[in-house]
Design an enzyme around this catalytic site. Structure first.
Site, short mmCIF file in Angstrom:
data_model
loop_
_atom_site.label_atom_id
_atom_site.label_comp_id
_atom_site.label_asym_id
_atom_site.label_seq_id
_atom_site.Cartn_x
_atom_site.Cartn_y
_atom_site.Cartn_z
N CYS A 115 -17.36 111.05 67.35
CA CYS A 115 -17.49 112.41 67.19
C CYS A 115 -16.98 112.64 65.68
O CYS A 115 -15.86 112.57 65.41
CB CYS A 115 -16.57 113.06 68.20
SG CYS A 115 -16.58 115.08 67.42
N CYS A 118 -14.85 116.14 65.27
CA CYS A 118 -13.24 116.28 65.59
C CYS A 118 -13.13 115.42 66.58
O CYS A 118 -12.76 114.45 66.18
CB CYS A 118 -12.96 117.61 66.25
SG CYS A 118 -14.00 118.16 67.55
N SER A 119 -13.26 115.33 67.78
CA SER A 119 -12.73 114.41 69.04
C SER A 119 -13.65 114.65 70.18
O SER A 119 -13.07 114.23 71.30
CB SER A 119 -11.11 114.39 69.08
OG SER A 119 -10.84 115.60 69.51
N CYS A 120 -14.61 115.12 70.24
CA CYS A 120 -15.47 115.48 71.50
C CYS A 120 -15.66 114.25 72.46
O CYS A 120 -16.01 113.17 71.79
CB CYS A 120 -16.79 116.10 71.02
SG CYS A 120 -16.61 117.92 70.45
#
Lengths: 215, 107
Positions: A115, A118-120
C-alpha cells in the site's frame, strides 16, 4: 541534610503504583470515552472487537482458503472471480466487504502486495499486517525495486519471472495465492494450510516447499 | 536497514490494537470514510517521514492516533477540547486510585 516531605513521597508512591498508562494510551482512552459518551461507539465495542480479533482473525484464515484452492479447482476459480464470497465459504466469520482480490502466482508470474499511500491491508481477514509492511521503506521500495526487496526476504526470482506489484487502497485489498509446492499431492488440507505463511500471502515469500514431511 | 525485520507479535502494545479497533469500528459504522482516512493517515506518515521520524511501529501508531484525533475533530465526532478534558479526568483517576483497585471516571 535532606528534607523529608511526606506529601511528596506519598504523591510519588501513588504515581509509581497507579499504572498510569503511557501518554498515547491515555490519549486514546480519552478519545474512546468521548466517542462512547456521544454514542458513536458502544461501551464494550473495543473489548468485543479485540475478543473477536483474537478468536477469529489471522493469517490462518487465508491459509485455509489457499489450501482449499489448491485442492479444489472449482473453488480456485470462484476465489479468482469473487474473493470475498469465496473467502466466506471457507471462513464463515469473515467479513465480506473487503473487495478482496486474490492474485495467483504461476511459474511465470510472481505477485507482490503493497500500500503505497498508507497501510491498507485485509485486516479483518488476515489480521494485522507485519511491521515492515507499514514502513515507509517497504512502501516506497516495493514499487521501485521489487526484486531487491524480494531478495532481502530470501526470494530470488529467475529473470524470466514477471513481478506484478499490486497497490492496495481503501476499497481494494489483495491476497497472493502462492503456488502449491511439489510433493504435497497426498497432503490433507490442514497440512497444506500449515505451509502457508503470512509473508507468502503478501508475496515476499514465493517457495513454500516443505522442509520435512506433512503433519 | 532490511525491510524484512519484524516482530512476530501482531501488536506490541495493547493500545496499538485498541486504536485499530476504534478506527475499524468507526469505519464499519460509516462514521469515518475509509478513503478519507487513508489519505489522512498517508499524509501524517509522509509528514513524519519528511521530519525524519524513525520508520518503525512506534512512529506508525503515533501517526495513526494523531491522524485519527485530527479526523475526528474535523468531522466533529470528538473535539480536541472534549478529548483534552477526558484525558485530564483519566489522568486524575489513575493517580488517585490506590494500587490494585479498578480505575474509573467519577460521574
Amino acid at each position: 541534610m535532606s528534607t523529608y516531605d511526606s506529601e511528596k513521597v506519598a504523591k510519588l508512591h501513588r504515581e509509581l503504583h497507579s499504572h498510569l498508562p503511557s501518554e498515547p494510551a491515555l490519549r486514546l482512552k480519552a478519545l474512546e470515552t468521548v466517542l462512547v459518551e456521544k454514542g458513536f461507539l458502544a461501551a464494550d465495542g473495543v473489548d468485543k472487537w479485540l475478543e473477536d480479533y483474537s478468536e477469529n482473525v489471522g493469517p490462518m484464515n487465508g491459509a485455509k482458503v489457499i489450501a482449499q484452492a489448491w485442492t479444489d479447482p472449482d473453488y480456485a476459480m470462484r476465489l479468482e472471480q469473487d474473493a470475498d464470497a469465496a473467502f466466506v465459504e471457507v471462513v464463515p466469520t469473515a467479513p465480506h466487504n473487503y473487495n478482496l482480490r486474490a492474485v495467483f502466482n504461476t511459474p511465470q508470474v510472481h505477485n507482490l502486495i503493497v500500500c503505497t499511500l498508507c497501510s491498507c491491508y485485509p485486516l479483518g481477514l488476515l489480521g494485522m499486517s507485519p511491521s515492515w509492511y507499514k514502513s515507509a521503506e517497504y512502501r516506497a521500495r516495493a514499487v521501485r525495486d521489487p526484486r531487491g526487496v524480494l531478495s532481502e526476504f530470501g526470494t530470488d526470482l529467475l529473470d524470466d519471472v514477471e513481478v506484478k506489484v499490486w497497490d492496495s487502497t481503501s476499497d481494494r485489498r489483495y491476497m497472493v495465492v502462492p503456488s502449491r509446492p511439489a510433493g504435497t499431492d497426498d497432503w490433507s488440507k490442514d497440512d497444506l494450510a500449515n505451509l502457508v505463511t503470512r509473508n507468502s500471502m503478501i508475496g515476499t515469500v514465493r517457495d513454500l516447499s516443505p522442509v520435512g514431511g506433512a503433519g | 536497514m532490511s525491510v524484512c525485520q519484524e516482530s512476530t507479535a501482531d501488536f506490541t502494545e495493547l493500545w496499538h490494537a485498541q486504536v485499530i479497533a476504534v478506527l475499524d469500528l468507526l469505519v464499519k459504522n460509516k462514521q469515518v470514510d475509509p478513503e478519507k482516512w487513508s489519505r489522512a493517515l498517508g499524509a501524517e506518515l509522509d509528514q513524519r517521514q519528511s521530519d525524519g521520524a524513525t520508520d518503525d511501529d512506534a512512529n506508525y501508531y503515533d501517526a495513526f492516533l494523531t491522524a485519527l484525533g485530527m479526523m475526528l475533530e474535523k468531522s466533529e465526532l470528538a473535539s480536541r477540547a472534549e478529548v483534552d478534558e477526558r484525558e485530564s479526568d483519566w489522568r486524575a483517576a489513575y493517580l488517585g486510585t490506590p494500587h490494585g483497585q479498578p480505575v474509573a471516571l467519577k460521574n
